[in-house]
Each structure stands twice: as C-alpha cells, then as structure tokens.
Design a protein around this motif. Structure first.
Motif, PDB file in Angstrom:
ATOM      1  N   ALA A  11       0.831  -1.203   0.000  1.00  9.64           N
ATOM      2  CA  ALA A  11       0.000   0.000   0.000  1.00  9.64           C
ATOM      3  C   ALA A  11       0.861   1.246   0.000  1.00  9.64           C
ATOM      4  O   ALA A  11       0.585   2.225  -0.688  1.00  9.64           O
ATOM      5  CB  ALA A  11      -0.931  -0.007   1.220  1.00  9.64           C
ATOM      6  N   GLY A  12       1.920   1.214   0.792  1.00  6.81           N
ATOM      7  CA  GLY A  12       2.821   2.357   0.819  1.00  6.81           C
ATOM      8  C   GLY A  12       3.507   2.565  -0.501  1.00  6.81           C
ATOM      9  O   GLY A  12       3.732   3.687  -0.945  1.00  6.81           O
ATOM     10  N   ALA A  13       3.853   1.497  -1.184  1.00  5.05           N
ATOM     11  CA  ALA A  13       4.507   1.607  -2.486  1.00  5.05           C
ATOM     12  C   ALA A  13       3.561   2.171  -3.528  1.00  5.05           C
ATOM     13  O   ALA A  13       3.952   2.938  -4.402  1.00  5.05           O
ATOM     14  CB  ALA A  13       5.018   0.229  -2.923  1.00  5.05           C
ATOM     15  N   GLN A  14       2.276   1.794  -3.454  1.00  8.85           N
ATOM     16  CA  GLN A  14       1.308   2.290  -4.427  1.00  8.85           C
ATOM     17  C   GLN A  14       1.133   3.793  -4.316  1.00  8.85           C
ATOM     18  O   GLN A  14       1.015   4.493  -5.301  1.00  8.85           O
ATOM     19  CB  GLN A  14      -0.048   1.599  -4.211  1.00  8.85           C
ATOM     20  N   THR A  15       1.104   4.303  -3.088  1.00 12.16           N
ATOM     21  CA  THR A  15       0.866   5.733  -2.890  1.00 12.16           C
ATOM     22  C   THR A  15       2.139   6.541  -2.927  1.00 12.16           C
ATOM     23  O   THR A  15       2.101   7.764  -2.985  1.00 12.16           O
ATOM     24  CB  THR A  15       0.186   5.971  -1.527  1.00 12.16           C
ATOM     25  N   GLN A  45       3.587  -2.432 -12.636  1.00 15.43           N
ATOM     26  CA  GLN A  45       2.243  -2.999 -12.694  1.00 15.43           C
ATOM     27  C   GLN A  45       1.184  -1.937 -12.967  1.00 15.43           C
ATOM     28  O   GLN A  45       0.022  -2.273 -13.203  1.00 15.43           O
ATOM     29  CB  GLN A  45       1.928  -3.710 -11.371  1.00 15.43           C
ATOM     30  N   GLY A  46       1.592  -0.665 -12.909  1.00 11.79           N
ATOM     31  CA  GLY A  46       0.666   0.430 -13.207  1.00 11.79           C
ATOM     32  C   GLY A  46      -0.418   0.616 -12.177  1.00 11.79           C
ATOM     33  O   GLY A  46      -1.517   1.090 -12.512  1.00 11.79           O
ATOM     34  N   LEU A  47      -0.150   0.261 -10.926  1.00  6.96           N
ATOM     35  CA  LEU A  47      -1.165   0.363  -9.878  1.00  6.96           C
ATOM     36  C   LEU A  47      -1.292   1.786  -9.358  1.00  6.96           C
ATOM     37  O   LEU A  47      -0.349   2.571  -9.407  1.00  6.96           O
ATOM     38  CB  LEU A  47      -0.808  -0.573  -8.716  1.00  6.96           C
ATOM     39  N   GLY A  48      -2.483   2.123  -8.865  1.00  7.67           N
ATOM     40  CA  GLY A  48      -2.695   3.408  -8.215  1.00  7.67           C
ATOM     41  C   GLY A  48      -3.364   4.435  -9.102  1.00  7.67           C
ATOM     42  O   GLY A  48      -3.444   4.299 -10.325  1.00  7.67           O
ATOM     43  N   LYS A  49      -3.840   5.491  -8.447  1.00  5.66           N
ATOM     44  CA  LYS A  49      -4.457   6.608  -9.144  1.00  5.66           C
ATOM     45  C   LYS A  49      -3.377   7.498  -9.761  1.00  5.66           C
ATOM     46  O   LYS A  49      -2.205   7.400  -9.393  1.00  5.66           O
ATOM     47  CB  LYS A  49      -5.318   7.408  -8.167  1.00  5.66           C
ATOM     48  N   PRO A  50      -3.747   8.366 -10.699  1.00  4.30           N
ATOM     49  CA  PRO A  50      -2.747   9.252 -11.322  1.00  4.30           C
ATOM     50  C   PRO A  50      -1.925  10.031 -10.303  1.00  4.30           C
ATOM     51  O   PRO A  50      -0.715  10.202 -10.470  1.00  4.30           O
ATOM     52  CB  PRO A  50      -3.607  10.183 -12.186  1.00  4.30           C
ATOM     53  N   LYS A  51      -2.582  10.522  -9.239  1.00  6.47           N
ATOM     54  CA  LYS A  51      -1.855  11.273  -8.214  1.00  6.47           C
ATOM     55  C   LYS A  51      -0.835  10.388  -7.516  1.00  6.47           C
ATOM     56  O   LYS A  51       0.298  10.817  -7.230  1.00  6.47           O
ATOM     57  CB  LYS A  51      -2.852  11.836  -7.198  1.00  6.47           C
ATOM     58  N   ASP A  52      -1.227   9.125  -7.239  1.00  9.64           N
ATOM     59  CA  ASP A  52      -0.318   8.191  -6.587  1.00  9.64           C
ATOM     60  C   ASP A  52       0.854   7.838  -7.512  1.00  9.64           C
ATOM     61  O   ASP A  52       1.998   7.727  -7.061  1.00  9.64           O
ATOM     62  CB  ASP A  52      -1.054   6.915  -6.190  1.00  9.64           C
ATOM     63  N   LYS A  53       0.567   7.673  -8.781  1.00  9.18           N
ATOM     64  CA  LYS A  53       1.629   7.347  -9.743  1.00  9.18           C
ATOM     65  C   LYS A  53       2.645   8.468  -9.832  1.00  9.18           C
ATOM     66  O   LYS A  53       3.858   8.228  -9.915  1.00  9.18           O
ATOM     67  CB  LYS A  53       1.016   7.077 -11.122  1.00  9.18           C
ATOM     68  N   ALA A  55       3.367  10.699  -7.476  1.00  5.49           N
ATOM     69  CA  ALA A  55       4.146  10.718  -6.244  1.00  5.49           C
ATOM     70  C   ALA A  55       5.157   9.585  -6.220  1.00  5.49           C
ATOM     71  O   ALA A  55       6.303   9.759  -5.780  1.00  5.49           O
ATOM     72  CB  ALA A  55       3.218  10.620  -5.035  1.00  5.49           C
ATOM     73  N   ARG A  56       4.746   8.418  -6.725  1.00  8.69           N
ATOM     74  CA  ARG A  56       5.652   7.265  -6.752  1.00  8.69           C
ATOM     75  C   ARG A  56       6.822   7.518  -7.700  1.00  8.69           C
ATOM     76  O   ARG A  56       7.977   7.211  -7.382  1.00  8.69           O
ATOM     77  CB  ARG A  56       4.867   6.019  -7.169  1.00  8.69           C
ATOM     78  N   ALA A  57       6.541   8.083  -8.852  1.00 11.26           N
ATOM     79  CA  ALA A  57       7.603   8.382  -9.817  1.00 11.26           C
ATOM     80  C   ALA A  57       8.603   9.383  -9.236  1.00 11.26           C
ATOM     81  O   ALA A  57       9.819   9.261  -9.446  1.00 11.26           O
ATOM     82  CB  ALA A  57       7.002   8.927 -11.111  1.00 11.26           C
ATOM     83  N   ALA A  58       8.091  10.363  -8.492  1.00 11.40           N
ATOM     84  CA  ALA A  58       8.966  11.361  -7.885  1.00 11.40           C
ATOM     85  C   ALA A  58       9.869  10.715  -6.836  1.00 11.40           C
ATOM     86  O   ALA A  58      11.068  11.037  -6.741  1.00 11.40           O
ATOM     87  CB  ALA A  58       8.136  12.472  -7.261  1.00 11.40           C
ATOM     88  N   GLU A  59       9.311   9.793  -6.050  1.00 14.61           N
ATOM     89  CA  GLU A  59      10.124   9.127  -5.027  1.00 14.61           C
ATOM     90  C   GLU A  59      11.161   8.214  -5.662  1.00 14.61           C
ATOM     91  O   GLU A  59      12.303   8.129  -5.189  1.00 14.61           O
ATOM     92  CB  GLU A  59       9.251   8.341  -4.056  1.00 14.61           C
TER      93      GLU A  59
END
Length: 258
Positions: A11-15, A45-53, A55-59
């Motif tokens: 869950a943390g990875a998705q967000t 896997q392309g999981l998560g909402k656009p906002k989550d994606k 944030a994940r890309a930035a991290e």
C-alpha cells in the motif's frame, strides 16, 4: 501477521508514501535499495491513481539520485568530536563540489555518501592522517524557518533533538502568531500537516524520527498586522473619540456647577 505487513508495504509503495513512521532520511543503502525495488515493481504494474503514480515516480527518481549522488549538498554541516578532553566538536561545512576539508588536510568528496554512511566516510578520511582515530560524527539537518518565528532563517539543527527544540532555535513562534498552525514542506509538497506537527511536538518526536531532511521548510503564519493606512485610520478614530469624550465631560461638569 506477515501477510498484513506485506500488504502495508504494498500500500505504501502504491501511494509513494512510507508505511511506517520513519522515512528513509537516515536509512542504509540496503534499506533504500529495497524501498526502490518495491516502488519500481509496483510502478511496472501500473497500480494506483494518477496522483499516486506521480508521487511514486517522484520518489523513485529521488531514491535513485540519493543512491548515486548521496545525501549531502553544499552548505550542509556536521560535527566531528575527536574525543579530546575539554575540546569542543569541530563544525565541518560541505564546500563546493560536495567536498570537505579538516585541519590542514587535503579535501575529500562526499559525493555518493548517504547520511547513514557519514561516520564511516569521515573515519576513513581522518585515518589517512591520524593513526587509529576515535571520532564521533554528528550530522546536522539544515532547516528553513519562515513566517511568524522570532528569528526566521536557515539553521543547522541537531536531528536527535525534539522538533520543539528546533522551533526554539528560530526563536519560537511569536506571541501573536499561531503556534498550532505549523506546517512542514519539502519543495512544493506539504509533508506534515498542522495536525501532524502538533502531534509530533506533543509526543516529543525528534527531527530524525520525523525523517526531516536538509532543505525542508518549517512554516507558521505571520502575525496579522494592521497596515499603515488602517493604523492611521484607527488612530484618527481614537483621537476623535477622545475629543468627544472630553467635550461631554466638560459639558457635564458645567451643568453640575450651575
């Protein structure tokens, strides 16, 4: 129990957020690599909402940069204690090109060094000039305090001290400001809300516990001030009221004397 832990990590990875209270600010290279691998796997896997994606890309980009370039930037500071009785620790400042120099020794680079690796890196540097050095290295966190602080500015604080102590380094919040409205930002993102900061202060959480990094900004609203035009109008009104009051008092005194 294990399944619950795995689910929390996923869950943390998705967000793109940490699943526990500690961030990776002081993590080892292995811990950062593990986090990065988890994020990349979820991202593929392309999981998560656009906002989550986003944030994940930035991290992911931030973690890759840390593993390559390290954690230190020009202007960062840390203390080195040589253990000599009565001698205060030396303050070392990171110079241009992320280099440091101590005593009269040649400079060395901290490029690629993580916060968790600083002790070993400095020990290796000193060992080239001192036999069997016994030193302790204490990284400092450079924070920017803006808004209604007594002494706003940039300060290098001890990350092992409570957040409340860090606020006092900047003079604390002014009496007329709102100490319960403190927020913490990293770049354009708010990383700690007013409620989170208030809770952290109440619990005595340290700068390190909260995972704050050099460059983070702590903000409190400025005291509300009356502009010069408004202040002038207020003074005029008060002056007029005082004149009217004086006239009424004079009239009453005249009637009383008749």
């Amino acid at each position: 129990m294990l399944l619950g832990t795995v689910a929390a990590v996923a869950a943390g990875a998705q967000t793109g957020r940490q699943s526990g209270p500690m961030s990776l600010a002081y993590a080892t290279r292995a811990q950062i690599t593990h986090r990065l691998d988890s994020l990349v796997q979820v991202d593929q896997q392309g999981l998560g909402k656009p906002k989550d994606k986003k944030a994940r890309a930035a991290e992911i980009a931030r973690l890759r940069s840390r593993l390559t370039d390290g954690d230190f930037q020009t202007g960062d500071r840390f203390l080195v204690d040589f253990g000599a009785p009565g001698q205060r620790p030396d303050t070392v400042i990171v110079l241009d090109s992320v280099k440091i120099a101590m005593v009269n020794w040649p400079a060395t680079s901290l490029h690629g060094v993580l916060r968790s690796e600083l002790q070993g890196a400095v020990e290796k540097y000193v060992a080239a000039f001192v036999r069997e050095p016994r030193i302790r290295v204490y990284p400092l966190t450079r924070l920017q305090f803006v808004g209604g602080f007594g002494r706003p500015g940039v300060y290098a604080v001890d990350p092992t001290r409570p957040l409340s102590d860090a606020l006092m380094v900047a003079g604390g919040t002014q009496n007329s400001s709102k100490p319960d409205k403190v927020t913490i930002h990293r770049g354009d993102d708010e990383i700690m809300s007013q409620k989170s900061v208030e809770q952290a202060i109440a619990e005595g959480a340290t700068v390190q516990d909260l995972g704050l990094e050099s460059g983070d900004q702590i903000e409190v609203p400025r005291p509300r001030q009356v502009n010069s035009f408004g202040r002038g109008r207020l003074q005029t009104i008060l002056f007029s009221v005082s004149i009217v009051t004086a006239v009424l008092a004079f009239v009453r005194a005249s009637y009383a004397g008749q």
